[in-house]
Design an enzyme around this catalytic site. Structure first.
Site, mmCIF file in Angstrom:
data_model
loop_
_atom_site.group_PDB
_atom_site.id
_atom_site.type_symbol
_atom_site.label_atom_id
_atom_site.label_comp_id
_atom_site.label_asym_id
_atom_site.label_seq_id
_atom_site.Cartn_x
_atom_site.Cartn_y
_atom_site.Cartn_z
ATOM 1 N N SER A 181 0.904 -1.169 0.174
ATOM 2 C CA SER A 181 0.093 0.139 -0.067
ATOM 3 C C SER A 181 0.985 1.141 0.126
ATOM 4 C CB SER A 181 -1.033 0.227 1.269
ATOM 5 O OG SER A 181 -1.604 1.329 1.333
ATOM 6 N N HIS B 64 -1.131 -1.083 -4.301
ATOM 7 C CA HIS B 64 -2.639 -0.988 -3.550
ATOM 8 C C HIS B 64 -2.478 0.712 -3.561
ATOM 9 C CE1 HIS B 64 -6.210 -2.044 -1.257
ATOM 10 N NE2 HIS B 64 -5.859 -1.123 -0.490
ATOM 11 N N ASP C 95 -5.098 3.554 -1.841
ATOM 12 C CA ASP C 95 -6.117 3.981 -0.997
ATOM 13 C C ASP C 95 -6.692 5.354 -1.244
ATOM 14 O OD1 ASP C 95 -6.515 1.609 0.661
ATOM 15 O OD2 ASP C 95 -4.570 1.994 1.630
ATOM 16 N N MET D 294 -9.055 8.280 0.180
ATOM 17 C CA MET D 294 -9.911 8.702 1.227
ATOM 18 C C MET D 294 -10.449 9.898 1.105
ATOM 19 S SD MET D 294 -7.405 7.082 4.548
ATOM 20 C CE MET D 294 -6.555 5.489 4.201
ATOM 21 N N HIS E 81 -8.439 1.435 -4.059
ATOM 22 C CA HIS E 81 -9.575 1.239 -3.086
ATOM 23 C C HIS E 81 -10.265 2.605 -2.632
ATOM 24 C CE1 HIS E 81 -10.307 0.070 1.616
ATOM 25 N NE2 HIS E 81 -11.677 0.136 0.831
ATOM 26 N N MET F 62 -12.175 4.589 -0.658
ATOM 27 C CA MET F 62 -12.895 4.806 0.836
ATOM 28 C C MET F 62 -13.694 6.240 0.872
ATOM 29 S SD MET F 62 -10.083 3.135 3.278
ATOM 30 C CE MET F 62 -8.706 3.074 2.522
ATOM 31 N N MET G 237 -11.609 -5.830 5.447
ATOM 32 C CA MET G 237 -10.888 -4.795 6.353
ATOM 33 C C MET G 237 -10.652 -5.538 7.865
ATOM 34 S SD MET G 237 -10.100 -2.344 4.619
ATOM 35 C CE MET G 237 -9.264 -1.299 6.044
ATOM 36 N N ASP H 42 -7.024 -6.176 4.175
ATOM 37 C CA ASP H 42 -6.131 -5.008 4.263
ATOM 38 C C ASP H 42 -6.147 -4.736 5.762
ATOM 39 O OD1 ASP H 42 -4.847 -2.505 4.454
ATOM 40 O OD2 ASP H 42 -6.336 -1.862 3.089
#
Length: 216
Positions: free
Chosen positions: A8, A33, A35, A37, A66, A68, A137, A175
């Site tokens: 990540s 990966h 992320d 957010m 991903h 989020m 998660m 994750d």
């Protein structure tokens, strides 16, 4: 069972991100990966499209995005065009998850569904056959370096049993809190892809750390 490691980049060195991407490119990792957010669905803000576009220019591994974020639908095409090979959305943020998953798949990329720690596997009953991947998660989303939630193992076992019972090819990704100890148990429970950030990037030799995680 197929095993993959997805470092990540949330834990990478942003002052020298190119070096860390190059490390991943030359490692045994399968995915990068990424992320995203929004500071609304999760209590943190990370990065978005501009950085992904730059990573895509040098990445040699598929980029696992991903989201989020609240209301991910408007961002699916932009993130696909920015380089995502897979887009995962949260069960908890999608009002019409069936439509969202199908929309992702119609872009010609993999579609993942993420479950927060409090969301049971049973919520996937109707939509599981549509998912290319389910992301479990094992910490509450929003920050790296959190303590692993022990009930994750049984959750993965339930999901693996359901996937195998139905004869599906859905991958299980995990994750949060992944290290040598938890990685072995997670793979044994039925996981296919392990996301690890701070454990890899804070190690003395990140590439060797990735290899050791893969072969625990």
């Amino acid at each position: 069972m197929t095993r993959y490691i997805a470092p990540s980049v949330l834990s990478a060195n942003f002052l020298d991100l190119g070096k860390d991407i190059d490390m991943i490119n030359n490692s045994v990792a399968h995915f990068i990966h990424y992320d995203v957010m929004d500071g609304v669905f999760v209590p943190n803000i990370s990065f978005g499209l501009p950085i992904l576009e730059q990573i895509t220019q040098v990445a040699k591994k598929p980029i696992d995005v991903h989201l989020m974020i609240e209301n991910p639908d408007p961002y699916i095409i932009p993130f696909k065009e920015a380089g995502a090979a897979n887009i995962t959305v949260h069960m908890e943020t999608c009002r019409h998850l069936n439509s969202t998953v199908n929309f992702i798949k119609n872009q010609g990329i993999m579609a993942g569904i993420c479950l927060n720690p409090h969301t049971p596997v049973s919520t996937l009953e109707e939509i599981l056959p549509l998912a290319d991947m389910v992301l479990i998660m094992s910490v509450n989303p929003g920050y790296g370096g959190q303590t692993f939630i022990e009930s994750t193992y049984s959750k993965i076992e339930k999901l693996r049993n359901e996937i195998d019972k139905r004869g599906l090819k859905t991958l299980i990704e995990v994750d949060g809190g992944v290290n040598y100890k938890t990685a072995k148990k997670l793979f044994d429970a039925g996981a296919n892809i392990l996301v690890s950030g701070s454990f890899i990037f804070n190690s003395d030799n990140p590439a060797k750390c990735i290899e050791k995680l893969l072969h625990v």
